[in-house]
Scaffold this motif. Sequence first.
Motif, mmCIF file in Angstrom:
data_model
loop_
_atom_site.group_PDB
_atom_site.id
_atom_site.type_symbol
_atom_site.label_atom_id
_atom_site.label_comp_id
_atom_site.label_asym_id
_atom_site.label_seq_id
_atom_site.Cartn_x
_atom_site.Cartn_y
_atom_site.Cartn_z
ATOM 1 N N ALA A 5 0.853 -1.190 0.000
ATOM 2 C CA ALA A 5 0.000 0.000 0.000
ATOM 3 C C ALA A 5 0.886 1.237 0.000
ATOM 4 N N SER A 12 0.382 10.205 1.977
ATOM 5 C CA SER A 12 -0.599 9.203 2.394
ATOM 6 C C SER A 12 -1.260 9.599 3.705
ATOM 7 N N LEU A 76 -2.466 5.166 -10.134
ATOM 8 C CA LEU A 76 -2.923 4.768 -8.809
ATOM 9 C C LEU A 76 -3.843 3.553 -8.918
ATOM 10 N N GLU A 77 -4.689 3.553 -9.928
ATOM 11 C CA GLU A 77 -5.608 2.437 -10.135
ATOM 12 C C GLU A 77 -4.855 1.124 -10.382
ATOM 13 N N TRP A 79 -1.803 0.409 -9.424
ATOM 14 C CA TRP A 79 -1.107 0.084 -8.173
ATOM 15 C C TRP A 79 -2.073 -0.614 -7.204
ATOM 16 N N GLN A 80 -3.270 -0.038 -7.067
ATOM 17 C CA GLN A 80 -4.256 -0.606 -6.148
ATOM 18 C C GLN A 80 -4.728 -1.961 -6.626
ATOM 19 N N ASP A 81 -4.884 -2.144 -7.942
ATOM 20 C CA ASP A 81 -5.314 -3.427 -8.498
ATOM 21 C C ASP A 81 -4.277 -4.526 -8.284
ATOM 22 N N ALA A 83 -2.194 -4.677 -5.651
ATOM 23 C CA ALA A 83 -1.913 -4.866 -4.218
ATOM 24 C C ALA A 83 -2.413 -6.236 -3.765
#
Length: 84
Positions: A5, A12, A76-77, A79-81, A83
């Motif tokens: 994360a 953050s 960002l999308e 990166w989050q996908d 994780a």
Amino acid sequence: MNFPAFPDSPGSSTDDAAPVCSAKGCRTAAVWVLAWNNPQLHTPERRKTWLACEEHREHLSSFLGIRGFLKDVVTLEEWQDSAP
């Protein structure tokens, strides 16, 4: 590729607020994740993160790139996908 994360990102937040750009003084929503590593301090697989808005992506990438720290720039999308 698994990414953590955003605990190392200066922009953050630990609450549910949307991630914001890591550029000094910027409070704009983050769109990009800049994954980096200082090879003199971190193991090769370690990735620290900075977040960037559209306006600051190039500046922050250049700052890290000149030092040889920049490893990857993804949305960002993405990166989050990726994780765990």
